[in-house]
Design a protein around this motif. Structure first.
Motif, PDB file in Angstrom:
ATOM      1  N   ALA A   1     -52.461  63.672 -83.719  1.00 14.01           N
ATOM      2  CA  ALA A   1     -51.605  62.847 -82.868  1.00 14.01           C
ATOM      3  C   ALA A   1     -51.836  63.134 -81.395  1.00 14.01           C
ATOM      4  N   ASN A   2     -52.108  64.382 -81.060  1.00 11.25           N
ATOM      5  CA  ASN A   2     -52.324  64.758 -79.665  1.00 11.25           C
ATOM      6  C   ASN A   2     -53.561  64.097 -79.079  1.00 11.25           C
ATOM      7  N   ARG A   3     -54.492  63.688 -79.939  1.00 13.60           N
ATOM      8  CA  ARG A   3     -55.680  62.959 -79.512  1.00 13.60           C
ATOM      9  C   ARG A   3     -55.455  61.447 -79.509  1.00 13.60           C
ATOM     10  N   ARG A   4     -54.196  61.035 -79.623  1.00 17.18           N
ATOM     11  CA  ARG A   4     -53.819  59.623 -79.564  1.00 17.18           C
ATOM     12  C   ARG A   4     -54.401  58.812 -80.733  1.00 17.18           C
ATOM     13  N   VAL A   5     -54.546  59.452 -81.874  1.00 11.89           N
ATOM     14  CA  VAL A   5     -54.966  58.740 -83.081  1.00 11.89           C
ATOM     15  C   VAL A   5     -53.779  58.004 -83.686  1.00 11.89           C
ATOM     16  N   PHE A   6     -52.580  58.555 -83.521  1.00  7.60           N
ATOM     17  CA  PHE A   6     -51.350  57.886 -83.926  1.00  7.60           C
ATOM     18  C   PHE A   6     -50.209  58.465 -83.121  1.00  7.60           C
TER      19      PHE A   6
ATOM     20  N   ASN B   1     -41.178  61.588 -77.362  1.00 10.28           N
ATOM     21  CA  ASN B   1     -40.731  60.292 -77.883  1.00 10.28           C
ATOM     22  C   ASN B   1     -40.649  60.265 -79.404  1.00 10.28           C
ATOM     23  N   ALA B   2     -41.011  61.364 -80.048  1.00 12.36           N
ATOM     24  CA  ALA B   2     -41.077  61.361 -81.512  1.00 12.36           C
ATOM     25  C   ALA B   2     -39.698  61.333 -82.166  1.00 12.36           C
ATOM     26  N   LEU B   3     -38.741  62.039 -81.583  1.00 12.28           N
ATOM     27  CA  LEU B   3     -37.392  62.088 -82.172  1.00 12.28           C
ATOM     28  C   LEU B   3     -36.680  60.782 -81.886  1.00 12.28           C
ATOM     29  N   THR B   4     -36.492  59.985 -82.928  1.00 13.50           N
ATOM     30  CA  THR B   4     -35.895  58.665 -82.778  1.00 13.50           C
ATOM     31  C   THR B   4     -34.445  58.682 -83.245  1.00 13.50           C
ATOM     32  N   GLU B   5     -33.682  57.715 -82.809  1.00 15.34           N
ATOM     33  CA  GLU B   5     -32.260  57.676 -83.134  1.00 15.34           C
ATOM     34  C   GLU B   5     -32.029  57.444 -84.618  1.00 15.34           C
ATOM     35  N   THR B   6     -30.899  57.915 -85.104  1.00 17.11           N
ATOM     36  CA  THR B   6     -30.538  57.741 -86.506  1.00 17.11           C
ATOM     37  C   THR B   6     -30.376  56.262 -86.831  1.00 17.11           C
ATOM     38  N   PRO B   7     -31.008  55.769 -87.889  1.00 16.91           N
ATOM     39  CA  PRO B   7     -30.868  54.347 -88.226  1.00 16.91           C
ATOM     40  C   PRO B   7     -29.442  54.024 -88.660  1.00 16.91           C
ATOM     41  N   PRO B   8     -28.959  52.828 -88.379  1.00 20.13           N
ATOM     42  CA  PRO B   8     -27.594  52.456 -88.783  1.00 20.13           C
ATOM     43  C   PRO B   8     -27.406  52.558 -90.294  1.00 20.13           C
ATOM     44  N   GLN B   9     -26.192  52.896 -90.711  1.00 16.57           N
ATOM     45  CA  GLN B   9     -25.918  53.034 -92.133  1.00 16.57           C
ATOM     46  C   GLN B   9     -26.168  51.723 -92.862  1.00 16.57           C
TER      47      GLN B   9
ATOM     48  N   ARG C   1     -38.808  73.063 -81.875  1.00 17.70           N
ATOM     49  CA  ARG C   1     -38.724  72.912 -80.413  1.00 17.70           C
ATOM     50  C   ARG C   1     -40.092  72.592 -79.821  1.00 17.70           C
ATOM     51  N   THR C   2     -41.113  73.255 -80.326  1.00 18.91           N
ATOM     52  CA  THR C   2     -42.472  72.998 -79.841  1.00 18.91           C
ATOM     53  C   THR C   2     -42.899  71.571 -80.151  1.00 18.91           C
ATOM     54  N   MET C   3     -42.587  71.101 -81.351  1.00 23.24           N
ATOM     55  CA  MET C   3     -42.920  69.728 -81.740  1.00 23.24           C
ATOM     56  C   MET C   3     -42.246  68.717 -80.825  1.00 23.24           C
ATOM     57  N   ASN C   4     -40.964  68.910 -80.573  1.00 19.03           N
ATOM     58  CA  ASN C   4     -40.223  67.945 -79.756  1.00 19.03           C
ATOM     59  C   ASN C   4     -40.641  67.987 -78.291  1.00 19.03           C
ATOM     60  N   ARG C   5     -41.058  69.167 -77.805  1.00 18.03           N
ATOM     61  CA  ARG C   5     -41.575  69.233 -76.431  1.00 18.03           C
ATOM     62  C   ARG C   5     -42.928  68.547 -76.317  1.00 18.03           C
ATOM     63  N   ALA C   6     -43.770  68.759 -77.320  1.00 10.65           N
ATOM     64  CA  ALA C   6     -45.113  68.176 -77.284  1.00 10.65           C
ATOM     65  C   ALA C   6     -45.086  66.659 -77.440  1.00 10.65           C
TER      66      ALA C   6
END
Length: 254
Positions: free
Chosen positions: A35-40, A78-86, A70-75
């Motif tokens: 992902a860090n290489r912008r493959v996805f 935008n990866a952590l997305t909001e909880t989908p509606p019930q 914490r490392t994942m979310n810093r790197a």
């Protein structure tokens, strides 16, 4: 504009990662290096992260898994997305305990859900809730086919960060081939890298039903494909075999 309405930046595919493909150190390193290489572009929700924390590899402390999170979310901010509606979760065609995962993929505007629990998902092949579902091996093999140079560069980036084995491509391929989680990807990668970088384990020469790629993509359902599975997750689970081989994940010193 909601997350699902935002276009993928520069046409990069957005992929929602289930907890079972990011719980282990090696699978997480491979995925996020690619992902860090912008493959996805990776996506996950807090619910997925909570499952990852609860199901962390044996012997890994809560402090260590929290450090990785914490490392994942810093790197990938935008990866952590909001909880989908019930309401959206209730509409998902998936095992009840996994509806939040499929809803997270749909709500985040992802093009593919990457999970090793394929039997628990039966999304429609068309319409607003259509979703491609791939296993970890299927997803990485497809990305390797689409962009072999960038995927190999990502893996080399990962090796360059390591302070202990695996530190060469051949050792990495052998290491991945030893367990089930990345074996098919290792088999495919072994046919792509230069001869001097290839692994040496006999399992890498295995040629299931013609090719590792053919085996990896057997039964994949994707949007627009009429042959998407017709049975429900519950029905498929009733006849599914149990006791799949598990492999032990180890934390890699960085």
């Amino acid at each position: 504009m909601t997350e699902s309405e935002r276009p993928d930046s520069l046409g990069v595919e957005r992929a929602f990662l289930d907890a079972n493909v990011i719980r282990g150190q090696q699978t997480t390193d491979v995925l996020l290096s690619v992902a860090n290489r912008r493959v996805f572009e990776p996506r996950w929700t807090e619910h997925v992260i909570d499952e990852m924390r609860r199901n962390r590899p044996e012997g890994l402390s809560e402090a260590d898994i929290d450090k990785r999170i914490r490392t994942m979310n810093r790197a990938f901010p935008n990866a952590l997305t909001e909880t989908p509606p019930q309401g959206l979760q209730d509409q998902m065609q998936a095992d009840p305990k996994d509806r939040h995962v499929l809803a997270g993929a749909v709500h985040s505007g992802s093009a593919v859900l990457v999970t090793d629990n394929l039997k628990d998902f039966d999304p429609p092949s068309s319409g607003p809730h259509a979703m491609r579902v791939e296993s970890l091996n299927q997803f990485l093999i497809r990305k390797l086919d689409e962009n072999p140079e960038r995927v190999q560069a990502a893996l080399q980036d990962m090796l360059n960060r390591y302070k202990r084995d695996p530190r060469t491509m051949s050792t990495l391929i052998d290491t991945m081939a030893q367990g089930q989680e990345l074996r098919q990807f290792a088999q495919k990668l072994n046919t792509v890298v230069p001869p001097e970088q290839r692994g040496s384990l006999p399992v890498l020469a295995a040629n299931q039903r013609g090719s590792a790629q053919h085996a990896a993509f057997a039964g994949v359902a994707e949007p627009g494909r009429p042959e998407a599975p017709a049975t429900t997750p519950e029905a498929r689970k009733g006849g599914a075999a149990t006791g799949a081989e598990r492999t032990k994940d180890t934390e890699q010193d960085k």
